[in-house]
Design an enzyme around this catalytic site. Structure first.
Site, PDB file in Angstrom:
ATOM      1  CB  SER A  94      -0.959   0.019   1.190  1.00  0.00           C
ATOM      2  OG  SER A  94      -2.014  -0.852   0.938  1.00  0.00           O
TER       3      SER A  94
ATOM      4  CB  VAL B  68       0.045  -5.762   4.285  1.00  0.00           C
ATOM      5  CG1 VAL B  68      -1.170  -5.231   4.992  1.00  0.00           C
ATOM      6  CG2 VAL B  68      -0.199  -6.019   2.820  1.00  0.00           C
TER       7      VAL B  68
HETATM    8  N1  GLN Z   1      -2.324  -5.455  -1.741  1.00  0.00           N
HETATM    9  C1  GLN Z   1      -2.841  -5.313  -0.389  1.00  0.00           C
HETATM   10  C2  GLN Z   1      -4.341  -5.456  -0.401  1.00  0.00           C
HETATM   11  O1  GLN Z   1      -4.942  -4.965  -1.323  1.00  0.00           O
HETATM   12  C3  GLN Z   1      -2.433  -3.967   0.122  1.00  0.00           C
HETATM   13  C4  GLN Z   1      -2.975  -3.694   1.511  1.00  0.00           C
HETATM   14  C5  GLN Z   1      -1.990  -2.956   2.386  1.00  0.00           C
HETATM   15  O2  GLN Z   1      -0.821  -2.862   2.115  1.00  0.00           O
HETATM   16  N2  GLN Z   1      -2.489  -2.491   3.498  1.00  0.00           N
HETATM   17  O3  GLN Z   1      -4.924  -6.028   0.470  1.00  0.00           O
END
Ligand code: GLN
Length: 303
Positions: free
Chosen positions: A63, A256
């Protein structure tokens, strides 16, 4: 104490952690990453770059990419995006669907998943997915001054195969006419953006423009970088945004994969990485390191 010594101490402190947090197990490729890893890089206004830990190890920015997608949208398309997405913290998890129903399909902000699906859709308008992805990659390459930034296709495929919650969000947005493109197309592009891998060195350099450091490639006007930083401060850590602001006094955006990009306006751009997450889905040890860094240096947007 020099900055290099401080960063080395943060690295040592990280490795003494009793609890590294839990990796993002809902993405199979991230579930197998060892949580006991740490890196930090700081790009300073004088052009220097100081790091400690595994600052040359690539990690999935996830993200954190949402900042750069929004930067591309604001640069090329402009303010019309705000008709489709808000600028308020959501107070909910990054992948929550709750407010979307209450607020007729207009996501609270561009840094939660639903909001980033909308900015990705905007980026895609009138162009092929490959072009939209190249735009984000190119922005990162120019911003960091490093062409060696790529997408980890195994991570993208892993999320594409299991991303039911994002698939639900995209379909829900489409039902409210807040996606121009088909959900599949937006999701594929979004998953690939999230799967960009970078080192903390590259990410700290890429953030120099947002921090308004002298000498950074001029990709954003002063107004845009201030607005990006304001959104990072209020929305960059989802329902943990208030806690991050309270602990660090600095705008930051997490992912994440365990990365956090932090802007210290006019002073530094900081990237930290440690893959274990806290209850909000933000890097546990990474947040602790930024808190100590802010405390020891006195860096804060609140003076
Ligand atoms: N690719 C992850 C998702 O869409 C990104 C979420 C994150 O980094 N918080 O769930």
């Amino acid at each position: 104490m020099t900055l290099a010594t401080l960063l080395s101490r943060l690295d040592a402190k990280a490795h003494a952690a009793a609890d590294w947090g839990a990796v993002a197990a809902y993405i199979p490729q991230l579930a197998c990453v060892n949580p006991a890893q740490f890196a930090i890089s700081v790009a300073l206004a004088d052009g220097s770059l100081v790091s400690a830990g595994q600052a040359k190890t690539r990690f999935s920015i996830q993200s954190v990419s949402k900042v750069f997608t929004l930067a591309c949208v604001l640069s090329r398309i402009g303010e019309s995006i705000w008709a489709r997405v808000g600028r308020e913290p959501s107070g909910d998890r990054f992948d929550s669907i709750l407010l979307l129903e209450q607020e007729q399909g207009r996501p609270r902000n561009p840094f939660i998943n639903a909001g980033a699906l909308v900015t990705t859709d905007e980026l895609l308008a009138g162009r092929a997915p490959r072009e939209a992805l190249s735009e984000v990659l190119e922005f990162l390459r120019v911003a960091s001054g490093d062409d060696d930034i790529h997408i980890d296709s195994a991570v993208a495929a892993s999320e594409q195969a299991t991303g039911y919650r994002n698939i639900a969000l995209a379909n829900y947005l489409k039902s409210y006419d807040n996606l121009i493109n088909e959900p599949d197309l937006v999701l594929g592009t979004y998953f690939h953006q999230c799967a960009i891998e970078m080192t903390t060195e590259q990410l700290a350099l890429a953030g120099r423009g947002i921090a308004g450091l002298p000498g950074a490639p001029l990709l954003l006007s002063a107004r845009k970088r201030r607005r990006l930083a304001a959104l990072m401060m209020t929305c960059g850590h989802y329902d943990g945004s208030g806690d991050f602001a309270f602990r660090t006094g600095l705008p930051g955006k997490s992912g994440v994969g365990g990365g956090i990009l932090v802007a210290v306006p006019g002073v530094a751009s900081v990237a930290v990485w440690s893959p274990g997450l806290n209850a909000w889905g933000n890097s546990k040890v990474g947040t602790e390191a930024i808190e100590t860094l802010a405390h020891k240096t006195g860096w804060s947007v609140f003076g």
